[in-house]
Design a protein around this motif. Structure first.
Motif, short mmCIF file in Angstrom:
data_model
loop_
_atom_site.label_atom_id
_atom_site.label_comp_id
_atom_site.label_asym_id
_atom_site.label_seq_id
_atom_site.Cartn_x
_atom_site.Cartn_y
_atom_site.Cartn_z
N PHE A 194 0.87 -1.19 0.00
CA PHE A 194 0.00 0.00 0.00
C PHE A 194 0.90 1.23 0.00
O PHE A 194 1.48 1.58 1.02
N PHE A 195 1.02 1.84 -1.19
CA PHE A 195 1.98 2.93 -1.34
C PHE A 195 1.28 4.27 -1.47
O PHE A 195 1.25 4.87 -2.55
N SER A 196 0.74 4.75 -0.36
CA SER A 196 0.22 6.12 -0.34
C SER A 196 0.93 6.84 0.79
O SER A 196 0.89 6.36 1.92
N PRO A 197 1.58 7.95 0.50
CA PRO A 197 2.26 8.66 1.59
C PRO A 197 1.28 9.32 2.53
O PRO A 197 0.24 9.82 2.11
N GLN A 198 1.62 9.28 3.83
CA GLN A 198 0.75 9.92 4.83
C GLN A 198 1.05 11.40 4.98
O GLN A 198 0.17 12.20 5.20
N ARG A 199 2.34 11.71 4.90
CA ARG A 199 2.74 13.04 5.35
C ARG A 199 3.12 14.03 4.26
O ARG A 199 3.57 15.12 4.55
N PHE A 200 3.01 13.62 3.00
CA PHE A 200 3.23 14.61 1.94
C PHE A 200 2.29 14.35 0.77
O PHE A 200 1.79 13.25 0.58
N VAL A 201 2.09 15.44 0.02
CA VAL A 201 1.16 15.39 -1.11
C VAL A 201 1.96 15.13 -2.38
O VAL A 201 3.00 15.77 -2.60
N LEU A 202 1.48 14.20 -3.19
CA LEU A 202 2.15 13.94 -4.46
C LEU A 202 1.26 14.44 -5.59
O LEU A 202 0.03 14.35 -5.49
N PRO A 203 1.88 14.93 -6.68
CA PRO A 203 1.05 15.23 -7.84
C PRO A 203 0.38 13.95 -8.33
O PRO A 203 0.92 12.85 -8.11
#
Ligand SMILES: C[S@@+](CC[C@H](N)C(=O)[O-])C[C@H]1O[C@@H](n2cnc3c(N)ncnc32)[C@H](O)[C@@H]1O
Length: 192
Positions: free
Chosen positions: A149-158
């Motif tokens: 599960f590769f969604s970052p918690q602490r930063f926003v990705l384009p």
């Protein structure tokens, strides 16, 4: 600002991906299915489970209050003791499996009231997947599907970078990345 908005840099991207996998990983959830979300926080996930009848459970009065302000059906209880009044199709437990005092006993309790699957996340740098699989097997949950599960918690990705990360989840590179970051989403169910 809600707890969810402070805990996740991009709550929509993160919870939409979690919601999608909660429905699709393992036996599929259908519209009208019931789901108990243990250690639900303020119940942010509920918005990302369309058609699913959601109930949150959390042991923090502040979280429960905050979830109720968001119109969630939520109960103040400890995940180690909670049992819903009726069996549910699915139980989830995100970023909280470490609150289970005795993991096998916790799985046994959940298996007793969950018909389709238990979905949770697991950091493989913190827990051995084989140990968790053995605990699940011992309580009759003999099918375990794992998805990086590769969604970052602490930063926003384009958007394109987020999609690329999600595409990586299904490649051999995922195992390498999991040595350093991110978690598995796990769906435990019964073969029969
Ligand atoms: C890191 S937050 C995760 C919230 C939500 N599941 C998520 O992933 O966004 C952990 C939550 O577990 C709750 N919690 C801690 N111990 C608990 C327990 N024994 N029973 C139920 N909830 C618990 C906390 O109050 C908090 O809301």
């Amino acid at each position: 600002m809600s707890w969810t908005e402070t805990a996740y840099a991009d709550p929509h991207a993160y919870l939409a991906h979690r919601g999608e996998l909660t429905v699709a990983l393992g036996p599929r959830l259908e519209s009208g299915d019931t789901l108990v979300d243990l250690a639900c926080g303020d119940g942010g996930l509920a918005d990302y489970l369309p058609g699913i009848r959601y109930r949150g459970v959390d042991s923090s009065p502040e979280m429960v209050e905050s979830a109720r302000r968001r119109d969630r059906d939520v109960v103040l209880a400890d995940l180690n003791d909670y049992e819903p009044p009726e069996p549910v199709a699915a139980t989830t437990c995100f970023r909280a499996i470490y609150y289970a005092r005795d993991r096998r006993a916790f799985f046994e309790r959940v298996a007793g009231y969950t018909r389709k699957k238990l979905v949770f996340d697991l950091n493989p740098r913190q827990y051995r997947v084989d140990d968790v699989r053995a605990d699940l097997l011992a309580v009759g949950l003999d099918r375990l599907e794992l998805r990086p599960f590769f969604s970052p918690q602490r930063f926003v990705l384009p958007g394109f970078a987020e999609s690329t990360l999600h595409a990586l989840e299904r490649t051999p590179l995922a195992t390498l990345l999991l040595r350093f970051r991110f978690s598995y989403l796990c769906a435990a169910s019964r073969r029969t």
